[in-house]
Design a protein around this motif. Sequence first.
Motif, mmCIF file in Angstrom:
data_model
loop_
_atom_site.group_PDB
_atom_site.id
_atom_site.type_symbol
_atom_site.label_atom_id
_atom_site.label_comp_id
_atom_site.label_asym_id
_atom_site.label_seq_id
_atom_site.Cartn_x
_atom_site.Cartn_y
_atom_site.Cartn_z
ATOM 1 N N PHE A 9 0.887 -1.019 0.066
ATOM 2 C CA PHE A 9 0.009 -0.042 -0.050
ATOM 3 C C PHE A 9 0.840 1.173 -0.051
ATOM 4 O O PHE A 9 0.683 2.355 -0.810
ATOM 5 C CB PHE A 9 -0.655 -0.051 1.225
ATOM 6 N N GLU A 10 1.781 1.298 0.816
ATOM 7 C CA GLU A 10 2.901 2.292 0.935
ATOM 8 C C GLU A 10 3.560 2.500 -0.500
ATOM 9 O O GLU A 10 4.001 3.683 -0.855
ATOM 10 C CB GLU A 10 3.836 2.236 1.945
ATOM 11 N N SER A 11 3.841 1.539 -1.201
ATOM 12 C CA SER A 11 4.533 1.503 -2.529
ATOM 13 C C SER A 11 3.434 2.246 -3.514
ATOM 14 O O SER A 11 4.201 2.753 -4.497
ATOM 15 C CB SER A 11 5.020 0.287 -2.860
ATOM 16 N N LEU A 12 2.443 2.395 -3.275
ATOM 17 C CA LEU A 12 1.506 3.155 -4.330
ATOM 18 C C LEU A 12 1.859 4.406 -4.449
ATOM 19 O O LEU A 12 1.677 5.198 -5.462
ATOM 20 C CB LEU A 12 0.159 2.875 -3.899
ATOM 21 N N GLN A 13 2.283 5.040 -3.602
ATOM 22 C CA GLN A 13 2.429 6.548 -3.511
ATOM 23 C C GLN A 13 3.868 6.910 -4.261
ATOM 24 O O GLN A 13 3.879 7.947 -4.964
ATOM 25 C CB GLN A 13 2.958 7.080 -2.090
ATOM 26 N N TYR A 14 4.667 6.104 -4.626
ATOM 27 C CA TYR A 14 5.538 6.138 -5.759
ATOM 28 C C TYR A 14 5.292 6.047 -6.930
ATOM 29 O O TYR A 14 5.637 6.783 -8.169
ATOM 30 C CB TYR A 14 6.695 5.397 -5.310
ATOM 31 N N ASP A 15 4.206 5.289 -7.387
ATOM 32 C CA ASP A 15 3.747 4.925 -8.571
ATOM 33 C C ASP A 15 2.737 6.118 -8.894
ATOM 34 O O ASP A 15 2.472 6.529 -10.342
ATOM 35 C CB ASP A 15 3.001 3.577 -9.041
ATOM 36 N N LEU B 203 -1.026 10.625 -4.499
ATOM 37 C CA LEU B 203 -1.662 9.890 -3.142
ATOM 38 C C LEU B 203 -0.976 10.584 -2.027
ATOM 39 O O LEU B 203 -1.379 10.605 -0.811
ATOM 40 C CB LEU B 203 -1.627 8.593 -3.213
ATOM 41 N N LYS B 204 0.209 10.976 -2.080
ATOM 42 C CA LYS B 204 0.957 11.539 -0.923
ATOM 43 C C LYS B 204 0.305 12.713 -0.330
ATOM 44 O O LYS B 204 0.461 12.797 1.079
ATOM 45 C CB LYS B 204 2.589 12.258 -1.189
ATOM 46 N N ASP B 205 -0.500 13.537 -0.955
ATOM 47 C CA ASP B 205 -1.400 14.821 -0.401
ATOM 48 C C ASP B 205 -2.752 14.211 -0.125
ATOM 49 O O ASP B 205 -3.526 14.893 0.130
ATOM 50 C CB ASP B 205 -1.353 15.614 -1.248
ATOM 51 N N ALA C 34 -5.638 12.837 1.983
ATOM 52 C CA ALA C 34 -6.042 12.552 3.295
ATOM 53 C C ALA C 34 -6.702 11.015 3.379
ATOM 54 O O ALA C 34 -6.329 10.246 4.484
ATOM 55 C CB ALA C 34 -7.284 13.631 4.010
ATOM 56 N N ASP C 35 -7.196 10.613 2.543
ATOM 57 C CA ASP C 35 -7.832 9.141 2.612
ATOM 58 C C ASP C 35 -6.678 8.413 2.645
ATOM 59 O O ASP C 35 -6.590 7.064 3.405
ATOM 60 C CB ASP C 35 -8.836 8.899 1.425
ATOM 61 N N PHE C 36 -5.702 8.594 1.851
ATOM 62 C CA PHE C 36 -4.638 7.680 1.929
ATOM 63 C C PHE C 36 -3.776 7.456 3.148
ATOM 64 O O PHE C 36 -3.516 6.625 3.744
ATOM 65 C CB PHE C 36 -3.774 8.294 0.638
ATOM 66 N N GLU C 37 -3.682 8.915 3.807
ATOM 67 C CA GLU C 37 -3.074 8.836 5.194
ATOM 68 C C GLU C 37 -3.961 8.213 6.197
ATOM 69 O O GLU C 37 -3.309 7.311 7.174
ATOM 70 C CB GLU C 37 -2.979 10.258 5.598
ATOM 71 N N GLN C 38 -5.398 8.195 6.044
ATOM 72 C CA GLN C 38 -6.188 7.617 6.948
ATOM 73 C C GLN C 38 -5.996 6.051 6.866
ATOM 74 O O GLN C 38 -6.078 5.338 7.892
ATOM 75 C CB GLN C 38 -7.602 7.761 6.589
ATOM 76 N N VAL C 39 -6.038 5.610 5.617
ATOM 77 C CA VAL C 39 -6.061 4.106 5.495
ATOM 78 C C VAL C 39 -4.506 3.561 5.936
ATOM 79 O O VAL C 39 -4.436 2.447 6.819
ATOM 80 C CB VAL C 39 -6.001 3.737 3.915
ATOM 81 N N ASN C 40 -3.438 4.475 5.800
ATOM 82 C CA ASN C 40 -2.372 3.930 6.506
ATOM 83 C C ASN C 40 -2.310 3.854 7.841
ATOM 84 O O ASN C 40 -1.659 2.912 8.436
ATOM 85 C CB ASN C 40 -1.243 4.845 5.870
#
Length: 564
Positions: free
Chosen positions: A387-393, A397-399, A401-407
Motif C-alpha cells: 500500500f505504501e509503495s503506491l505513493q511512488y507510482d 496520493l502523498k497529499d 487524506a484518505d491515503f493517510e487515514q488508510v495507512n
Amino acid sequence: MLCWLPRDLSAQTADSLSYVKGRFYAQRAEGIKTPDKLTQARGSLELGMLFLLDGAADSCLFYGLEALSLAESIGNDSIASAASQLVGNQYKLQKKFPRAHYYLNMGINYSRKTQYESLQLHALGNKSMLYSWENKPDSAIPLQLQILSVFEKQKDTLGITKVHMVLAGCYSTKKDTATARKHLELFEAGLRMKKYRAQLTCDLMIVAGIIHWELRDIAVAQDYLLKAIPIARSLDSKYMLQRAYDTLHAIEVKKKDFKQALAYLDTAYQYRDSIAGEKSIRHAQQLEIQFRTAQKDKELAENKLALKQQNLLIAILGILVLLGLIVYGYFRHKQQLLKGKLINLRQENKLGLMEAAIQGEERERGRIAKDLHDGLAGMLAAVKMHFESLQYDHPALKDSADFEQVNLLLNNASGEVRKTAHNLMPEMLTESGLYEALRKYCNSISISRFRIDYYTIGDLTRFPPNFEISVYRIVQELLHNIVKHAQATYAMVQLSQTKETLTITVEDNGVGMDGQAGGDGMGMESLRNRVAAMNGTICWEKNQRDETSVYIEFNLKIITHAGS
C-alpha cells in the motif's frame, strides 16, 4: 510485659496500631525503592515489633529476620541487636527455647558493641524473661538483680516495676512465697504509682493476676483479670484476652465450677484461633464430660436409697450401652475415614482435570498467538508495504487524506494484532522469565491515576514454563479484578523467593473484596482452585479500611526449576 521493648513502641496503644503500621509500611516501601537500607531496616523492625504486640507470629518473624539481615549487611549493631531480641522473644512465646536462646544471645553480643546501656539492659532483661519462661528462676534472678541496680540509680520507675514483676514470678516458681510476696507488693506499688499507657497497664494487670493465682490469692487474681479484660477489649488485644481467659479458666477448674470454666475456655480458644489463623485442638469436651459427670453424681447421691435395689440392673445396662457406644464409635470412625478418603480422591481428580484443562488452554493460547504473529501479522505487514509503495507510482496520493487515514488504520491494526498475540503468550515470559515478565506487565498498566509498585526479594530463579505462565495469569487476573472492581488508585505486587517457598503478595487501597465474590474473569473460586492445583495456598485479608491483601505461597520443593 511479655518482653522488654523500647519505650517509644511499648507505649503505643491499640487504637493507634493501624496508623503506626501504615506509617512503617510506607517507610519500608520507601526503603525498598531507594538504596537506603537503613530506612528499610527501621521500618521492618518497627513492623515486626507491632506484630509481636498484636500476636501475629509469622509476620513478626518475617519482618524481624528481614531487619536483622539488612542491619548485618550495613553493619548497624543497634538495629541488629533489637531485631535479634525481637526474633528471640517471638520464639520464646512459641516455646521454641533453643532458637530463642540463640537469637537472644546474638542480641546481647550486638548490644555490647553499641555502648548503649539501655539496649544492653533490654537484652539482659529479655534473656532473664526467657529463663523465667523455662522455669529456671535461679538463672533469671541474678540477671534481674543486676538490671535492678542500674534502674534504681537511674530512678527509672517503669524499669524497677518490671524487675519486681519478674522477680515475684521467679520466687513464686521457687516456692519462696515470702520473697515472692515482697516483690509482688513492690510491683503493685509501682503499678499504682504512675499512670501508664492503656496497653502497658493492661499487660501489667494480667501479669499481676497470674502471679496472685500462682500464690493462690484467688480472689485478688480474679479481680485483676476481670478489670483487665474490658481494657484489653477496648484495645482489641487478642493475645492479652486469651491469656486472661486461660488463667480464669484454670481458677474456675480449681474452684470446681466446671460450667464457668468451660465458658472461659471457649472464649480463650476463640481468641487463640483468631491469633493463629487455624482451628486449635479443643479440650473443652473433657471439661464438659467432667461437668456432666459431677451433675450425674449429685443426682445419684440424692436418689441413692431409691436406686439401691436397681444398681445391678443399671450396671448391666450401663455395660451394654458402653459396649454399644464402643461398637458404634468404631464403625462410625471407620466410616468417617472412608468418607474422608473418598472426598480426597474426588478433590485430587477434580484438581487433576482442572490442571489438564489449564494446560490445554495455555497450549491453545500459544497456538493462536503463533498463528496471529506468523500469519495475520505477516499478511498485514505485506499489505502495508504494498500500500505504501503506491505513493511512488502515484505521487498524487502523498497529499491524499484518505491515503493517510488508510495507512494509519493499517498501522493500528498491525499494532492490535501484535498486542493480542503478546497477551495470549507474552514473549518476555519465554525470554526472561516470570519476574521480568510481571515487571513489564505492571509497568504497562501503571498510569497516573492507578500506580502499581513492583518488588522482588531473594535470589530469583527460573521455573518450568507451565508454572511460570500459570503464576503470570494469576497475578494478571488479580490486577484485572483490582482495576475493574476495587476502585483503587494504588496497588503493590511483591514476589519473595527463598530456598523452599515462593510468596506472592498483591495489595491495593480500593474498596476491598472478600475472597468470595465472583466476577467475569477467573473468579475468586477459580483462582483458589487454580492455586490448589499447583500445590499452593491463597488467602484474602482486609484491614479496617476494607483495603485488600492477597497472599499466595508455593512450595518450591515439589517444583522442578527450569534447567535442573
